[in-house]
Design a protein around this motif. Structure first.
Motif, PDB file in Angstrom:
ATOM      1  N   ALA A   1      27.236   1.407  14.734  1.00 29.37           N
ATOM      2  CA  ALA A   1      27.040   2.674  14.010  1.00 29.37           C
ATOM      3  C   ALA A   1      25.971   3.575  14.633  1.00 29.37           C
ATOM      4  O   ALA A   1      26.128   4.794  14.658  1.00 29.37           O
ATOM      5  CB  ALA A   1      26.711   2.391  12.546  1.00 29.37           C
ATOM      6  N   PRO A   2      24.863   3.035  15.152  1.00 26.32           N
ATOM      7  CA  PRO A   2      23.856   3.898  15.781  1.00 26.32           C
ATOM      8  C   PRO A   2      24.295   4.464  17.129  1.00 26.32           C
ATOM      9  O   PRO A   2      23.572   5.245  17.742  1.00 26.32           O
ATOM     10  CB  PRO A   2      22.648   2.961  15.961  1.00 26.32           C
ATOM     11  CG  PRO A   2      22.892   1.826  15.035  1.00 26.32           C
ATOM     12  CD  PRO A   2      24.363   1.665  14.979  1.00 26.32           C
ATOM     13  N   LYS A   3      25.470   4.000  17.615  1.00 19.04           N
ATOM     14  CA  LYS A   3      26.028   4.470  18.893  1.00 19.04           C
ATOM     15  C   LYS A   3      25.092   4.146  20.055  1.00 19.04           C
ATOM     16  O   LYS A   3      24.642   3.019  20.175  1.00 19.04           O
ATOM     17  CB  LYS A   3      26.342   5.966  18.791  1.00 19.04           C
ATOM     18  CG  LYS A   3      27.295   6.310  17.661  1.00 19.04           C
ATOM     19  CD  LYS A   3      27.509   7.812  17.537  1.00 19.04           C
ATOM     20  CE  LYS A   3      28.360   8.140  16.343  1.00 19.04           C
ATOM     21  NZ  LYS A   3      28.553   9.600  16.149  1.00 19.04           N
TER      22      LYS A   3
ATOM     23  N   ILE B   1      25.433  17.366  22.781  1.00 17.79           N
ATOM     24  CA  ILE B   1      26.455  17.458  23.829  1.00 17.79           C
ATOM     25  C   ILE B   1      27.451  16.307  23.744  1.00 17.79           C
ATOM     26  O   ILE B   1      28.658  16.524  23.634  1.00 17.79           O
ATOM     27  CB  ILE B   1      25.803  17.503  25.225  1.00 17.79           C
ATOM     28  CG1 ILE B   1      24.976  18.783  25.372  1.00 17.79           C
ATOM     29  CG2 ILE B   1      26.877  17.443  26.329  1.00 17.79           C
ATOM     30  CD1 ILE B   1      24.214  18.893  26.673  1.00 17.79           C
ATOM     31  N   LEU B   2      26.965  15.063  23.765  1.00 18.02           N
ATOM     32  CA  LEU B   2      27.862  13.907  23.839  1.00 18.02           C
ATOM     33  C   LEU B   2      28.274  13.352  22.472  1.00 18.02           C
ATOM     34  O   LEU B   2      29.269  12.615  22.383  1.00 18.02           O
ATOM     35  CB  LEU B   2      27.196  12.788  24.648  1.00 18.02           C
ATOM     36  CG  LEU B   2      26.941  13.100  26.127  1.00 18.02           C
ATOM     37  CD1 LEU B   2      26.136  11.969  26.765  1.00 18.02           C
ATOM     38  CD2 LEU B   2      28.256  13.308  26.865  1.00 18.02           C
ATOM     39  N   GLY B   3      27.532  13.662  21.433  1.00 14.68           N
ATOM     40  CA  GLY B   3      27.862  13.118  20.112  1.00 14.68           C
ATOM     41  C   GLY B   3      27.641  11.621  20.028  1.00 14.68           C
ATOM     42  O   GLY B   3      28.291  10.932  19.237  1.00 14.68           O
ATOM     43  N   GLY B   4      26.678  11.122  20.813  1.00 14.11           N
ATOM     44  CA  GLY B   4      26.442   9.684  20.853  1.00 14.11           C
ATOM     45  C   GLY B   4      25.090   9.253  20.318  1.00 14.11           C
ATOM     46  O   GLY B   4      24.742   8.075  20.369  1.00 14.11           O
ATOM     47  N   VAL B   5      24.306  10.202  19.820  1.00 12.11           N
ATOM     48  CA  VAL B   5      22.999   9.910  19.220  1.00 12.11           C
ATOM     49  C   VAL B   5      22.979  10.534  17.836  1.00 12.11           C
ATOM     50  O   VAL B   5      23.418  11.671  17.658  1.00 12.11           O
ATOM     51  CB  VAL B   5      21.847  10.473  20.083  1.00 12.11           C
ATOM     52  CG1 VAL B   5      20.526  10.412  19.330  1.00 12.11           C
ATOM     53  CG2 VAL B   5      21.741   9.709  21.400  1.00 12.11           C
ATOM     54  N   ASN B   6      22.489   9.806  16.858  1.00  7.49           N
ATOM     55  CA  ASN B   6      22.495  10.284  15.479  1.00  7.49           C
ATOM     56  C   ASN B   6      21.243  11.094  15.158  1.00  7.49           C
ATOM     57  O   ASN B   6      20.126  10.570  15.210  1.00  7.49           O
ATOM     58  CB  ASN B   6      22.592   9.106  14.504  1.00  7.49           C
ATOM     59  CG  ASN B   6      23.920   8.388  14.608  1.00  7.49           C
ATOM     60  OD1 ASN B   6      24.961   9.013  14.785  1.00  7.49           O
ATOM     61  ND2 ASN B   6      23.896   7.072  14.504  1.00  7.49           N
TER      62      ASN B   6
ATOM     63  N   ILE C   1      15.562  16.142  25.759  1.00 10.56           N
ATOM     64  CA  ILE C   1      16.766  15.931  26.579  1.00 10.56           C
ATOM     65  C   ILE C   1      17.588  14.770  26.033  1.00 10.56           C
ATOM     66  O   ILE C   1      18.820  14.836  25.976  1.00 10.56           O
ATOM     67  CB  ILE C   1      16.381  15.690  28.051  1.00 10.56           C
ATOM     68  CG1 ILE C   1      15.846  16.988  28.664  1.00 10.56           C
ATOM     69  CG2 ILE C   1      17.573  15.183  28.860  1.00 10.56           C
ATOM     70  CD1 ILE C   1      15.342  16.842  30.082  1.00 10.56           C
ATOM     71  N   TRP C   2      16.903  13.717  25.620  1.00 11.37           N
ATOM     72  CA  TRP C   2      17.607  12.571  25.039  1.00 11.37           C
ATOM     73  C   TRP C   2      18.412  12.999  23.807  1.00 11.37           C
ATOM     74  O   TRP C   2      19.600  12.693  23.688  1.00 11.37           O
ATOM     75  CB  TRP C   2      16.622  11.471  24.662  1.00 11.37           C
ATOM     76  CG  TRP C   2      17.263  10.293  23.982  1.00 11.37           C
ATOM     77  CD1 TRP C   2      17.462  10.124  22.642  1.00 11.37           C
ATOM     78  CD2 TRP C   2      17.834   9.148  24.622  1.00 11.37           C
ATOM     79  NE1 TRP C   2      18.105   8.936  22.397  1.00 11.37           N
ATOM     80  CE2 TRP C   2      18.340   8.318  23.599  1.00 11.37           C
ATOM     81  CE3 TRP C   2      17.945   8.740  25.953  1.00 11.37           C
ATOM     82  CZ2 TRP C   2      18.967   7.095  23.872  1.00 11.37           C
ATOM     83  CZ3 TRP C   2      18.561   7.519  26.224  1.00 11.37           C
ATOM     84  CH2 TRP C   2      19.062   6.713  25.192  1.00 11.37           C
ATOM     85  N   ASN C   3      17.767  13.716  22.883  1.00 14.20           N
ATOM     86  CA  ASN C   3      18.436  14.134  21.652  1.00 14.20           C
ATOM     87  C   ASN C   3      19.493  15.208  21.893  1.00 14.20           C
ATOM     88  O   ASN C   3      20.572  15.174  21.300  1.00 14.20           O
ATOM     89  CB  ASN C   3      17.408  14.652  20.644  1.00 14.20           C
ATOM     90  CG  ASN C   3      16.623  13.533  19.981  1.00 14.20           C
ATOM     91  OD1 ASN C   3      16.965  12.358  20.108  1.00 14.20           O
ATOM     92  ND2 ASN C   3      15.558  13.876  19.293  1.00 14.20           N
ATOM     93  N   CYS C   4      19.176  16.163  22.773  1.00 12.85           N
ATOM     94  CA  CYS C   4      20.104  17.263  23.009  1.00 12.85           C
ATOM     95  C   CYS C   4      21.356  16.779  23.737  1.00 12.85           C
ATOM     96  O   CYS C   4      22.481  17.030  23.289  1.00 12.85           O
ATOM     97  CB  CYS C   4      19.419  18.364  23.811  1.00 12.85           C
ATOM     98  SG  CYS C   4      20.434  19.832  24.041  1.00 12.85           S
TER      99      CYS C   4
ATOM    100  N   ASP D   1      23.916  17.335   9.718  1.00 14.26           N
ATOM    101  CA  ASP D   1      24.545  18.636   9.919  1.00 14.26           C
ATOM    102  C   ASP D   1      24.582  19.080  11.383  1.00 14.26           C
ATOM    103  O   ASP D   1      25.188  20.089  11.708  1.00 14.26           O
ATOM    104  CB  ASP D   1      23.852  19.712   9.076  1.00 14.26           C
ATOM    105  CG  ASP D   1      22.381  19.854   9.407  1.00 14.26           C
ATOM    106  OD1 ASP D   1      21.757  18.836   9.759  1.00 14.26           O
ATOM    107  OD2 ASP D   1      21.854  20.974   9.308  1.00 14.26           O
ATOM    108  N   TYR D   2      23.941  18.323  12.270  1.00 14.18           N
ATOM    109  CA  TYR D   2      23.986  18.692  13.683  1.00 14.18           C
ATOM    110  C   TYR D   2      25.403  18.508  14.233  1.00 14.18           C
ATOM    111  O   TYR D   2      26.015  17.449  14.048  1.00 14.18           O
ATOM    112  CB  TYR D   2      23.015  17.840  14.502  1.00 14.18           C
ATOM    113  CG  TYR D   2      21.623  18.420  14.594  1.00 14.18           C
ATOM    114  CD1 TYR D   2      21.350  19.478  15.450  1.00 14.18           C
ATOM    115  CD2 TYR D   2      20.585  17.897  13.837  1.00 14.18           C
ATOM    116  CE1 TYR D   2      20.067  20.016  15.535  1.00 14.18           C
ATOM    117  CE2 TYR D   2      19.302  18.421  13.918  1.00 14.18           C
ATOM    118  CZ  TYR D   2      19.049  19.486  14.771  1.00 14.18           C
ATOM    119  OH  TYR D   2      17.796  20.022  14.861  1.00 14.18           O
ATOM    120  N   PRO D   3      25.923  19.522  14.933  1.00 19.67           N
ATOM    121  CA  PRO D   3      27.257  19.415  15.523  1.00 19.67           C
ATOM    122  C   PRO D   3      27.176  18.789  16.915  1.00 19.67           C
ATOM    123  O   PRO D   3      26.088  18.508  17.427  1.00 19.67           O
ATOM    124  CB  PRO D   3      27.691  20.873  15.618  1.00 19.67           C
ATOM    125  CG  PRO D   3      26.402  21.596  15.915  1.00 19.67           C
ATOM    126  CD  PRO D   3      25.324  20.849  15.159  1.00 19.67           C
TER     127      PRO D   3
END
Length: 274
Positions: free
Chosen positions: A239-241, A211-216, A203-206, A220-222
């Motif tokens: 940079a790590p958001k 979804i939010l584009g806030g975790v690296n 859930i953290w990564n997804c 290639d992950y959109p």
């Protein structure tokens, strides 16, 4: 003294053999993935091969140990799925919510992601692979042969080293990775299963990345959203958001404390019943 040294050497050998063997089996598998595949399909296979490899090595080492290691992978599935989902939503929800309320995180654009479902499955497989790699056989072997603290220290060190990019970003990202590993370990000890840590990690990564584009994640992950992080870098994360924010460190510590309290409370109740 000699017996202790011998035991440590044998344990170290098992850890190295487990990791090196898994790596040697996984790396060549990437060569089998056709370059002509779409991004989502390629990523799915690139996550599936390491996962299948770690499943195979876990079973192999478990059988080699003559099943003396209790793996604790799918204990109490329904209960632990609920715990994992609720804790995961609170975890990423609180982190992103605080950053948005503070104004350091803003969603600036929305994107179309073809085959989103396959990307999400890939994220889940990656989370399951990482948790099984660190908190599967290795953790339980160390816990059985030594104690919980030795298992937690060694596997947390391994998990942190696996996320080596955090060391280039600064002390807060490193502390976030370290405390995340401790949190996953405490959750596993509380639930006596890998299910809840895998779901929380997923859930953290997804939610945070896809979804939010806030975790690296892998490059290639959109992401469905493009998020912008501005203001105080200690809060915004740089940079790590999200994973570079001190907000995450505080949340990790709070969640660790909460699950430790629940674990101790359960032990006290259990001892009173005896």
């Amino acid at each position: 003294m000699k017996t202790k040294i011998k035991k440590i050497l044998i344990t170290t050998g098992k850890i190295l053999l487990f990791f090196i063997g898994w790596s040697l089996l996984t790396v060549p598998a990437f060569l089998l993935i056709p370059d002509t595949l779409s991004g989502a399909a390629w990523r799915f296979l690139s996550e599936m091969f390491p996962f299948l490899s770690i499943v195979g090595f876990t079973v192999l080492f478990w059988l080699f140990e003559k099943k003396r290691i209790k793996l604790c992978i799918v204990t109490y599935p329904v209960k632990n799925i609920v715990i994992g989902v609720l804790a995961g939503i609170i975890w990423i929800g609180a982190a992103a919510g605080i950053l948005m309320i503070s104004g350091t995180m803003k969603i600036v654009a929305y994107n179309s992601v073809p085959m989103l479902w396959l990307w999400i499955i890939s994220v889940f497989i990656n989370a399951a692979m990482q948790e099984l790699l660190v908190r599967g056989y290795l953790y339980q072997m160390l816990k059985t042969d030594y104690n919980v603290f030795a298992a937690a220290i060694v596997t947390t060190a391994l998990f942190t080293l696996m996320h080596g990019g955090a060391f280039e970003a600064g002390i807060i990202p490193v502390m976030n990775v370290l405390t995340m590993s401790i949190l996953m370990t405490v959750v596993m000890e509380y639930t006596q299963s890998l299910i809840a840590p895998v779901i929380m990690h997923f859930i953290w990564n997804c939610a945070g990345a896809v979804i939010l584009g806030g975790v690296n994640l892998a490059d290639d992950y959109p992401s469905l959203c493009t998020s912008e992080f501005t203001g105080n870098e200690l809060i915004a994360g740089g940079a790590p958001k999200i994973e570079g924010s001190i907000v995450v460190l505080v949340l990790n510590i709070l969640l660790i404390s909460g699950f430790v309290f629940l674990l101790k409370r359960r032990k006290i109740i259990s001892s009173q019943r005896i």
